[in-house]
Design an enzyme around this catalytic site. Structure first.
Site, PDB file in Angstrom:
ATOM      1  N   LYS A 114     -81.002  45.308  58.574  1.00  9.97           N
ATOM      2  CA  LYS A 114     -82.074  46.195  59.041  1.00  9.97           C
ATOM      3  C   LYS A 114     -81.573  47.559  59.489  1.00  9.97           C
ATOM      4  CE  LYS A 114     -85.944  43.222  59.493  1.00  9.97           C
ATOM      5  NZ  LYS A 114     -86.896  42.478  60.318  1.00  9.97           N
ATOM      6  N   ARG A 171     -83.763  34.721  58.875  1.00  8.69           N
ATOM      7  CA  ARG A 171     -84.293  35.247  57.606  1.00  8.69           C
ATOM      8  C   ARG A 171     -83.300  36.286  57.087  1.00  8.69           C
ATOM      9  NH1 ARG A 171     -87.207  39.522  55.869  1.00  8.69           N
ATOM     10  NH2 ARG A 171     -88.745  39.162  54.227  1.00  8.69           N
TER      11      ARG A 171
HETATM   12  C1  8Y7 Z   1     -89.250  40.287  58.773  1.00  9.18           C
HETATM   13  C2  8Y7 Z   1     -90.241  39.660  58.024  1.00  9.18           C
HETATM   14  C3  8Y7 Z   1     -89.596  41.486  57.012  1.00  9.18           C
HETATM   15  C4  8Y7 Z   1     -88.858  39.678  59.999  1.00  9.18           C
HETATM   16  C5  8Y7 Z   1     -90.461  37.947  59.535  1.00  9.18           C
HETATM   17  C6  8Y7 Z   1     -86.920  43.292  56.057  1.00  9.18           C
HETATM   18  C7  8Y7 Z   1     -91.422  40.141  55.882  1.00  9.18           C
HETATM   19  C8  8Y7 Z   1     -88.257  43.811  56.329  1.00  9.18           C
HETATM   20  N1  8Y7 Z   1     -88.845  41.411  58.120  1.00  9.18           N
HETATM   21  N2  8Y7 Z   1     -90.853  38.503  58.381  1.00  9.18           N
HETATM   22  N3  8Y7 Z   1     -90.466  40.423  56.925  1.00  9.18           N
HETATM   23  N4  8Y7 Z   1     -89.498  38.516  60.324  1.00  9.18           N
HETATM   24  N5  8Y7 Z   1     -91.034  36.812  59.947  1.00  9.18           N
HETATM   25  O1  8Y7 Z   1     -85.986  44.052  56.390  1.00  9.18           O
HETATM   26  O2  8Y7 Z   1     -88.021  40.162  60.760  1.00  9.18           O
HETATM   27  O3  8Y7 Z   1     -86.714  42.212  55.503  1.00  9.18           O
HETATM   28  S1  8Y7 Z   1     -89.577  42.747  55.811  1.00  9.18           S
END
Ligand code: 8Y7
Length: 265
Positions: free
Chosen positions: A207, A241
């Protein structure tokens, strides 16, 4: 547990355009399963700051074939990253069993009804504002307290819509309407959020707050991403994630081995 990120979008920031094709996306999903991912998060709408919205037909077209193929070819737990009730319903029907909702601050309850009706898992992610505007001057008095309060209130509201607390994972939404300091406070404050008694999902992988700290592009943020995951694993985060599945699985496994008091082999 490690959740592999599977973007099926042409404009996603770190693997943009590479897996547009459903076959390639499925192959990437299978590869992440082979690397040790226990969950795969399939998303068809980019939510990076300033990204353009995708209509439902297009999102369905991107996501559903990939969910269906992964569900038939693997035993991995499939999560669908969507804000749309129609996409959530179709994905649950196609074999997904978790809805990853970055817009848990929603006012309409349609998506929650789909989660209630199916008994699916639900990731309630905190976001201040919308992806279009969230990074313009986000403000909190006490970010950990406010996010924790938001979750407490959401759990009650979800329950009144038929979603049991046992179905819910909490996610502080790193980067979603947060400054660098807000993000760091939330990671440091995960122990407070975990007092709510629900599993915590954390998304820090590659990020931009890491980029701000180290001045590196997304594919040079693995070290800090792993450090955050290890640190967070010690204060209650249970699902990570990530883009880099094999590396994260290895790091978390190493931590587990070191935490065991007796020799493992
Ligand atoms: C997150 C996310 C993204 C996160 C959850 C990226 C879809 C941006 N970030 N979903 N999504 N938590 N639950 O950098 O931190 O992957 S998108």
């Amino acid at each position: 547990m490690v959740m592999g990120i599977l973007n099926v979008t042409p404009d996603s920031f770190s693997d943009g355009g590479r897996f547009q094709d459903a076959d390639k996306a499925v192959a990437r999903g299978e590869a992440m399963v082979a690397e040790g991912a226990e969950l795969i998060d399939v998303g068809g709408e980019s939510t990076r700051p300033g990204a353009v919205a995708v209509d439902e037909a297009e999102e369905l077209r991107r996501v559903i074939p990939v969910v269906r193929a992964l569900a038939s070819r693997t035993r991995v737990v499939i999560s669908v990253d969507t804000r749309k009730a129609g996409v959530a319903r179709a994905a649950l029907d196609a074999g997904a069993c978790i809805v990853n909702d970055i817009e848990a601050q929603r006012t309409d309850t349609d998506l929650w009804k789909a989660v209630a009706a199916t008994g699916a898992g639900y990731v309630a992610m905190h976001m201040q504002g919308t992806p279009q505007t969230m990074q313009t001057d986000p403000r909190y008095d006490d970010v950990v307290r406010e996010v924790t309060g938001f979750f407490r209130e959401r759990l009650l509201r979800l329950e009144s819509c038929g979603v049991r607390p046992e179905q819910v994972l909490l996610d502080p939404g790193i980067g979603f309407g947060k400054t660098l300091d807000h993000n760091l406070s939330l990671i440091r404050g995960l122990g407070v959020i975990s007092t709510l008694g629900r599993p915590i999902l954390l998304g820090v992988s590659r990020k931009s707050f890491i980029g701000r700290l180290f001045g590196t592009e997304p594919d040079h943020r693995l070290g800090a991403s792993l450090a955050c995951a290890l640190w967070a694993a010690g204060s209650g985060a249970g699902v990570f994630r990530v883009h880099d599945v094999a590396e994260t699985v290895q790091a978390l496994r190493m931590r587990e081995i070191l935490n065991q008091e007796s020799p493992t082999r």
